[in-house]
Structure formats: C-alpha cells, structure tokens
Design a protein around this motif. Structure first.
Motif, PDB file in Angstrom:
ATOM      1  N   LEU A 159      44.883  21.589  25.662  1.00 45.79           N
ATOM      2  CA  LEU A 159      43.717  20.711  25.659  1.00 45.79           C
ATOM      3  C   LEU A 159      42.598  21.268  26.518  1.00 45.79           C
ATOM      4  O   LEU A 159      41.421  21.277  26.120  1.00 45.79           O
ATOM      5  CB  LEU A 159      44.105  19.314  26.163  1.00 45.79           C
ATOM      6  CG  LEU A 159      44.861  18.405  25.194  1.00 45.79           C
ATOM      7  CD1 LEU A 159      45.341  17.145  25.915  1.00 45.79           C
ATOM      8  CD2 LEU A 159      43.971  18.020  24.021  1.00 45.79           C
ATOM      9  N   ILE A 160      42.959  21.743  27.686  1.00 45.79           N
ATOM     10  CA  ILE A 160      41.948  22.246  28.618  1.00 45.79           C
ATOM     11  C   ILE A 160      41.293  23.521  28.097  1.00 45.79           C
ATOM     12  O   ILE A 160      40.071  23.692  28.163  1.00 45.79           O
ATOM     13  CB  ILE A 160      42.587  22.490  30.005  1.00 45.79           C
ATOM     14  CG1 ILE A 160      43.035  21.142  30.609  1.00 45.79           C
ATOM     15  CG2 ILE A 160      41.612  23.193  30.939  1.00 45.79           C
ATOM     16  CD1 ILE A 160      43.861  21.277  31.873  1.00 45.79           C
ATOM     17  N   THR A 161      42.097  24.429  27.538  1.00 46.50           N
ATOM     18  CA  THR A 161      41.546  25.724  27.087  1.00 46.50           C
ATOM     19  C   THR A 161      40.791  25.610  25.762  1.00 46.50           C
ATOM     20  O   THR A 161      39.847  26.363  25.526  1.00 46.50           O
ATOM     21  CB  THR A 161      42.684  26.749  26.928  1.00 46.50           C
ATOM     22  OG1 THR A 161      43.684  26.224  26.030  1.00 46.50           O
ATOM     23  CG2 THR A 161      43.326  27.059  28.270  1.00 46.50           C
ATOM     24  N   HIS A 162      41.188  24.666  24.894  1.00 51.46           N
ATOM     25  CA  HIS A 162      40.570  24.576  23.569  1.00 51.46           C
ATOM     26  C   HIS A 162      39.366  23.630  23.521  1.00 51.46           C
ATOM     27  O   HIS A 162      38.536  23.747  22.628  1.00 51.46           O
ATOM     28  CB  HIS A 162      41.596  24.103  22.526  1.00 51.46           C
ATOM     29  CG  HIS A 162      42.521  25.187  22.078  1.00 51.46           C
ATOM     30  ND1 HIS A 162      43.443  25.764  22.918  1.00 51.46           N
ATOM     31  CD2 HIS A 162      42.673  25.812  20.883  1.00 51.46           C
ATOM     32  CE1 HIS A 162      44.132  26.691  22.270  1.00 51.46           C
ATOM     33  NE2 HIS A 162      43.669  26.736  21.027  1.00 51.46           N
ATOM     34  N   CYS A 163      39.287  22.691  24.457  1.00 48.65           N
ATOM     35  CA  CYS A 163      38.266  21.643  24.360  1.00 48.65           C
ATOM     36  C   CYS A 163      37.140  21.767  25.380  1.00 48.65           C
ATOM     37  O   CYS A 163      36.319  20.858  25.500  1.00 48.65           O
ATOM     38  CB  CYS A 163      38.922  20.265  24.499  1.00 48.65           C
ATOM     39  SG  CYS A 163      40.175  19.933  23.246  1.00 48.65           S
ATOM     40  N   GLY A 164      37.116  22.854  26.119  1.00 50.77           N
ATOM     41  CA  GLY A 164      36.020  23.050  27.059  1.00 50.77           C
ATOM     42  C   GLY A 164      36.394  22.672  28.477  1.00 50.77           C
ATOM     43  O   GLY A 164      37.354  21.942  28.725  1.00 50.77           O
ATOM     44  N   SER A 165      35.588  23.157  29.407  1.00 50.06           N
ATOM     45  CA  SER A 165      35.900  22.978  30.823  1.00 50.06           C
ATOM     46  C   SER A 165      35.750  21.532  31.286  1.00 50.06           C
ATOM     47  O   SER A 165      36.384  21.116  32.252  1.00 50.06           O
ATOM     48  CB  SER A 165      34.989  23.884  31.671  1.00 50.06           C
ATOM     49  OG  SER A 165      33.621  23.597  31.377  1.00 50.06           O
ATOM     50  N   VAL A 166      34.886  20.754  30.619  1.00 49.47           N
ATOM     51  CA  VAL A 166      34.670  19.360  31.013  1.00 49.47           C
ATOM     52  C   VAL A 166      35.472  18.413  30.123  1.00 49.47           C
ATOM     53  O   VAL A 166      36.331  17.667  30.607  1.00 49.47           O
ATOM     54  CB  VAL A 166      33.171  18.996  30.954  1.00 49.47           C
ATOM     55  CG1 VAL A 166      32.981  17.513  31.317  1.00 49.47           C
ATOM     56  CG2 VAL A 166      32.371  19.877  31.906  1.00 49.47           C
ATOM     57  N   THR A 167      35.206  18.464  28.833  1.00 49.99           N
ATOM     58  CA  THR A 167      35.902  17.549  27.920  1.00 49.99           C
ATOM     59  C   THR A 167      37.397  17.821  27.882  1.00 49.99           C
ATOM     60  O   THR A 167      38.197  16.909  27.667  1.00 49.99           O
ATOM     61  CB  THR A 167      35.334  17.665  26.491  1.00 49.99           C
ATOM     62  OG1 THR A 167      35.394  19.032  26.082  1.00 49.99           O
ATOM     63  CG2 THR A 167      33.895  17.184  26.434  1.00 49.99           C
ATOM     64  N   GLY A 168      37.784  19.087  28.093  1.00 53.99           N
ATOM     65  CA  GLY A 168      39.199  19.420  28.100  1.00 53.99           C
ATOM     66  C   GLY A 168      39.948  18.671  29.190  1.00 53.99           C
ATOM     67  O   GLY A 168      41.044  18.134  28.950  1.00 53.99           O
ATOM     68  N   TYR A 169      39.368  18.607  30.385  1.00 52.86           N
ATOM     69  CA  TYR A 169      40.014  17.886  31.483  1.00 52.86           C
ATOM     70  C   TYR A 169      40.011  16.374  31.227  1.00 52.86           C
ATOM     71  O   TYR A 169      40.960  15.671  31.609  1.00 52.86           O
ATOM     72  CB  TYR A 169      39.306  18.203  32.812  1.00 52.86           C
ATOM     73  CG  TYR A 169      39.722  19.533  33.402  1.00 52.86           C
ATOM     74  CD1 TYR A 169      40.929  19.661  34.096  1.00 52.86           C
ATOM     75  CD2 TYR A 169      38.923  20.652  33.251  1.00 52.86           C
ATOM     76  CE1 TYR A 169      41.318  20.881  34.630  1.00 52.86           C
ATOM     77  CE2 TYR A 169      39.297  21.886  33.780  1.00 52.86           C
ATOM     78  CZ  TYR A 169      40.500  21.990  34.467  1.00 52.86           C
ATOM     79  OH  TYR A 169      40.886  23.203  34.982  1.00 52.86           O
ATOM     80  N   ILE A 170      38.956  15.879  30.571  1.00 53.21           N
ATOM     81  CA  ILE A 170      38.909  14.446  30.247  1.00 53.21           C
ATOM     82  C   ILE A 170      40.019  14.097  29.250  1.00 53.21           C
ATOM     83  O   ILE A 170      40.745  13.111  29.415  1.00 53.21           O
ATOM     84  CB  ILE A 170      37.533  14.070  29.672  1.00 53.21           C
ATOM     85  CG1 ILE A 170      36.458  14.250  30.745  1.00 53.21           C
ATOM     86  CG2 ILE A 170      37.549  12.629  29.149  1.00 53.21           C
ATOM     87  CD1 ILE A 170      35.050  14.021  30.238  1.00 53.21           C
ATOM     88  N   PHE A 171      40.168  14.933  28.203  1.00 51.13           N
ATOM     89  CA  PHE A 171      41.224  14.700  27.223  1.00 51.13           C
ATOM     90  C   PHE A 171      42.597  14.802  27.869  1.00 51.13           C
ATOM     91  O   PHE A 171      43.517  14.033  27.553  1.00 51.13           O
ATOM     92  CB  PHE A 171      41.113  15.701  26.076  1.00 51.13           C
ATOM     93  CG  PHE A 171      39.915  15.490  25.190  1.00 51.13           C
ATOM     94  CD1 PHE A 171      39.253  14.281  25.182  1.00 51.13           C
ATOM     95  CD2 PHE A 171      39.457  16.506  24.371  1.00 51.13           C
ATOM     96  CE1 PHE A 171      38.148  14.075  24.372  1.00 51.13           C
ATOM     97  CE2 PHE A 171      38.362  16.316  23.549  1.00 51.13           C
ATOM     98  CZ  PHE A 171      37.699  15.092  23.556  1.00 51.13           C
ATOM     99  N   ALA A 172      42.757  15.769  28.775  1.00 53.07           N
ATOM    100  CA  ALA A 172      44.045  15.939  29.462  1.00 53.07           C
ATOM    101  C   ALA A 172      44.369  14.714  30.317  1.00 53.07           C
ATOM    102  O   ALA A 172      45.527  14.269  30.384  1.00 53.07           O
ATOM    103  CB  ALA A 172      44.016  17.200  30.323  1.00 53.07           C
TER     104      ALA A 172
END
Length: 410
Positions: A343-356
C-alpha cells in the motif's frame, strides 16, 4: 457469517427469476469453491445487476460450487432467505443512503468502464485483469419480423432517460432525421428526468404520430418493443458493457451506438455501427444503417440472432468466472506486513500511509469483533449448496433413484 436454525428444518423458496440451463450438473472431481456474491442490488428488486448475480449464482451452484449472496435488507425482507436450488441470501440491516445503495457502494466504488480503462487508471498488469461480460437468455429474445411495419423504418431506443444515457443527443437526432426522412419513426421506452426534453421536442416539431414515448417498461415487455423496430439506437455518454445492445441484436435489430466505455468490445463490426457521441456522427451512423436496410444489404434478423446467441450465454459466463476463481485461489495470500508495504509503495508517500492506517484500523476492528463473539460460540450454518450441501445430496439421490427406475423398466 452464520445463521441460527430451528432443528434441522430447511426451507427452499422459488423466486420470480427464471432459471436458465447452465450446462453440466454438479460433478465429483472438479475443483469447487465457496463463493460470496456481495451487492446492494438484488431480489426483490428487478434489474440487470440483480438478474446477473442470480443467474450466475445458479449456474455456479449447478457446477458444484457453494454460493451465498450478501445484500442489504429490503423493507421487511431481513435475515436469511433460501432461494431456488438452496441459494442462501443474507439480507443485512444496513442503512440505505441513496437509490438502494449503502455507504460502501456510494463512497468506495469507482466506475470500471473497460479492461483498458481499469488497467490504465490503476496501473495494473493487464495479465491479471479479466473481462467477463454479462449474458442473455436467447430463448427469451428472439426476432419476429412480422411485428415490423416495413412501410416505414422504426428506430427503437430502450434506456433510462437520464443525462448519462445521452438523451440530449437523442433530442437533437429526432428532429433532424424526421425532417429529412418522412418514413422514419422513433419508439422510445424508458423513464427518467430527461423525458420532458423529448416531450418538448415532440411538441415543438409536431411529431406526436412519429415519436412514441412508452414510459417505463417491465423487463418481460422489452422484447415486444424491440421486435417492432429495424434499428436500435444507443446514445450513452458512458457505459461499462451495455446489455441493451446485446438484447437488441438478439432480437435481430441492427445496432447503432456511441463508441464509449466497453461498447466496442461487445459486438463484432458487422453487427454494430459505432459513432462518436455527437448528433452529427450518430445521424451519419443511422443513415448508414437505413441505407443498408433499403438496399437489402443488412443481415437478416434470424442471422443476427443466431450469431449473438453464441456470444453471451450463462454457461460461458459461469465457466469463465470459474477459471478466474481457480486462478485467484492459487495465489499466495500476503501477510499483513507485506500488504502494508505494498500500500505504501504503490499508493504514494502520503495516500499510501493513509490507506495503510485504515487497513490497520480495519484489522484491529476485526480482531475486536472476534474477541467479542468468538468463532467457537457461533453455530455453523448448514450448507445448502456445494459438494456436501443439502441440495447437492438431494439432487444426486433423486438422480440415482431415477436411474434405478429407468434400469428396472428396461
């Protein structure tokens, strides 16, 4: 999920849907799955999505799989119901937000217009994306040329009268072609907020005897409308699959449609004329279809029907769906830490952490629910379908009894 039952009593209820012949009956030795269909749209509602889920589920049951359906409650229809062939349906007490949709559908669904669109928007490997179409029952959608008035040309439109279906384009097409071709009529089935636009066009150009607005149609009445026409027109601005053009072609009509979404993938070139979503392009396409009709170069209704009936059968759809399930079942289930990394690597540095973060919260909520209600205190529901299900055993018992009776008679 589980359900409570009183004793060993099971009740099987018939539905208003017709059950199609899905192919081979349940057989031992095939790879079977436990399948959950989740949708906001299901019986007692009637529509394309509802019919698709029901018919596909019936076919998968007959192929030996265990299938359940999860939807929201419809009025007093709550809890667990059994439909034809032991199909178990969970009607959950979820809050309906708008148009029979719950919050999950409203806020977490994205329009998937075609395989290419999905791959591009999600940056996916095309090899892992499968396109499985809808299906029709060709025995219900047969041509009847005797219902046509061959002294005129009738263009049929069956659609919800909303902006997305291109009704504004239709309002521009009707006066232009009716003025140019005195022997042209329009037959429009459907209801919606854009109906008033068509009524204004009909009033302004005095086309009451050439443009018939039929209003909302029951699904069983659609065929009776389609067979009255020569050409089927679809003016959609966006579309995923467009079952309407397949139904029209099955009834022997020449199809003219906008080239949007997944429509170019639905029918072969000799059965459809594709146009840009503009009044001029659609008028050109309709004139081309009319010229083919007048010159006798268009395909006969029976030929069109015989081609279409082999394309989208429930047997084919169920088999293709089964192959996807087989492939997915062979994939390795990633542990939680690898899922978070992806999630973090595929969705970007900001949104990836939010999704995680949301993934972690959902996981913790699941752990809390299992602590509140442990699996050990939930009574396991009795399987109605699947290799060891009640209906399956009943089916084989009946079949064996019939075989013995036939052998004894011989």
């Amino acid at each position: 999920m589980a359900c409570r039952r009183i004793g060993d009593q099971e009740q099987f209820l018939a539905t208003a849907f017709s059950v199609v012949n899905c192919g081979r009956p349940p057989a031992w030795g095939i790879r079977t799955h436990s399948i959950c269909m989740v949708s906001d749209f299901f019986y007692p509602n009637m529509g394309g999505v509802e019919s698709h889920i029901y018919q596909l589920s019936q076919c998968l049951i007959e192929r030996g799989h265990k299938v359940i359906i999860v939807t929201h409650a419809y009025g007093s229809r709550k809890g667990i119901r059994y439909l034809t062939n032991g199909l178990k349906v969970y009607y959950l007490p979820l809050k309906v937000m708008y148009n029979q949709s719950t919050a999950t559908t409203l806020f977490h669904s994205l329009p998937l217009l075609s395989k290419e669109n999905t791959v591009l928007r999600a940056a996916l490997d095309p090899e892992i994306v499968s396109v499985i179409p809808n299906a029709v029952d060709p025995t219900d959608l047969t041509p009847d040329p005797s219902r046509r008035d061959n002294s005129t040309i009738t263009i049929v439109v069956v659609s919800r009268l909303v902006y997305r279906k291109g009704i504004d384009l239709l309002s521009g097409i009707i006066p232009e072609l009716c003025q140019k071709y005195p022997d042209l009529n329009f037959l429009v089935g459907g209801e919606g907020p854009k109906r008033i636009v068509l009524e204004e066009v009909r009033e302004r150009y005095q086309l009451h005897d050439r443009v018939r607005l039929l209003g909302a149609l029951e699904h069983q009445d659609v065929r009776n409308v389609l067979v009255q026409g020569h050409i089927f027109l679809n003016t959609s601005l966006t579309e995923a699959f467009c079952m309407a053009i397949v139904e029209a072609a099955s009834c022997g009509l020449q199809v003219v449609s906008t080239r949007v979404g997944g429509i170019p993938e639905v029918l072969p070139e000799d059965l459809i004329i594709l146009c840009e979503p503009s009044v001029k392009s659609l008028c050109d396409g309709l004139e081309k279809a009319m010229l083919q009709l007048r010159s006798g170069t268009s395909l006969a209704p029976e030929i069109i029907h015989n081609k279409v009936k082999t394309f989208y059968t429930w047997r084919n759809v169920a088999a293709r769906t089964e192959k996807v399930y087989d492939r997915v079942a062979d994939e390795t289930v990633l542990p939680m830490d690898k899922r978070l990394d992806r999630l973090i690597t595929h969705c970007g540095s900001v949104t990836g952490y939010i999704f995680a973060l949301f993934a972690v919260l959902n996981f913790l909520f699941l752990v809390f629910l299992r602590w509140m209600t442990p699996d050990s205190i939930i009574e396991a529901a009795r399987d109605a379908t699947g290799p060891n299900g009640v209906w399956t055993k009943q089916y084989f018992h009946t079949q064996k009894r019939k075989e013995k009776e036939e052998n004894s008679n011989c």
